[in-house]
Design a protein around this motif. Structure first.
Motif, PDB file in Angstrom:
ATOM      1  N   UNK A 166       0.873  -1.170   0.000  1.00 50.95           N
ATOM      2  CA  UNK A 166       0.000   0.000   0.000  1.00 50.95           C
ATOM      3  C   UNK A 166       0.909   1.218   0.000  1.00 50.95           C
ATOM      4  N   UNK A 167       0.479   2.281  -0.654  1.00 51.69           N
ATOM      5  CA  UNK A 167       1.316   3.484  -0.762  1.00 51.69           C
ATOM      6  C   UNK A 167       1.148   4.443   0.407  1.00 51.69           C
ATOM      7  N   UNK A 168      -0.080   4.699   0.827  1.00 51.25           N
ATOM      8  CA  UNK A 168      -0.281   5.728   1.846  1.00 51.25           C
ATOM      9  C   UNK A 168      -1.384   5.311   2.798  1.00 51.25           C
ATOM     10  N   UNK A 169      -1.136   5.009   4.014  1.00 52.22           N
ATOM     11  CA  UNK A 169       0.199   4.921   4.607  1.00 52.22           C
ATOM     12  C   UNK A 169       0.894   3.654   4.134  1.00 52.22           C
ATOM     13  N   UNK A 170       2.218   3.714   4.015  1.00 55.15           N
ATOM     14  CA  UNK A 170       3.003   2.605   3.489  1.00 55.15           C
ATOM     15  C   UNK A 170       2.845   1.365   4.359  1.00 55.15           C
ATOM     16  N   UNK A 171       2.595   0.250   3.709  1.00 52.25           N
ATOM     17  CA  UNK A 171       2.530  -1.024   4.416  1.00 52.25           C
ATOM     18  C   UNK A 171       2.629  -2.160   3.409  1.00 52.25           C
ATOM     19  N   UNK A 172       3.246  -3.239   3.798  1.00 47.83           N
ATOM     20  CA  UNK A 172       3.244  -4.450   2.986  1.00 47.83           C
ATOM     21  C   UNK A 172       1.954  -5.183   3.308  1.00 47.83           C
ATOM     22  N   UNK A 173       1.131  -5.411   2.299  1.00 56.11           N
ATOM     23  CA  UNK A 173      -0.174  -6.034   2.494  1.00 56.11           C
ATOM     24  C   UNK A 173      -0.134  -7.547   2.365  1.00 56.11           C
TER      25      UNK A 173
END
Length: 59
Positions: free
Chosen positions: A19-26
């Motif tokens: 995910x770009x905003x907020x950054x996270x590995x999904x």
């Protein structure tokens, strides 16, 4: 509107969806199809098409 997430190939042959905003590995999945499916689940369901005409039609 930018895509809410993106799929990135990993050196091991799997794909990571971020995910770009907020950054996270999904998630990390085995195939490109699985990565695209995960990205598509994050798209808003009530949005309008980004392109409403063909390349031959004036915008």
């Amino acid at each position: 509107m930018a895509a809410p997430a993106r799929a990135q190939p990993l050196r091991c042959g799997r794909f990571e969806v971020r995910r770009r905003n907020p950054y996270a590995v999904l998630g990390e999945v085995d195939t490109a199809d699985e990565a695209v499916t995960l990205v598509l689940t994050l798209l808003p369901t009530d949005s309008e098409p980004a392109i409403t005409t063909s390349a031959d039609e004036p915008a």
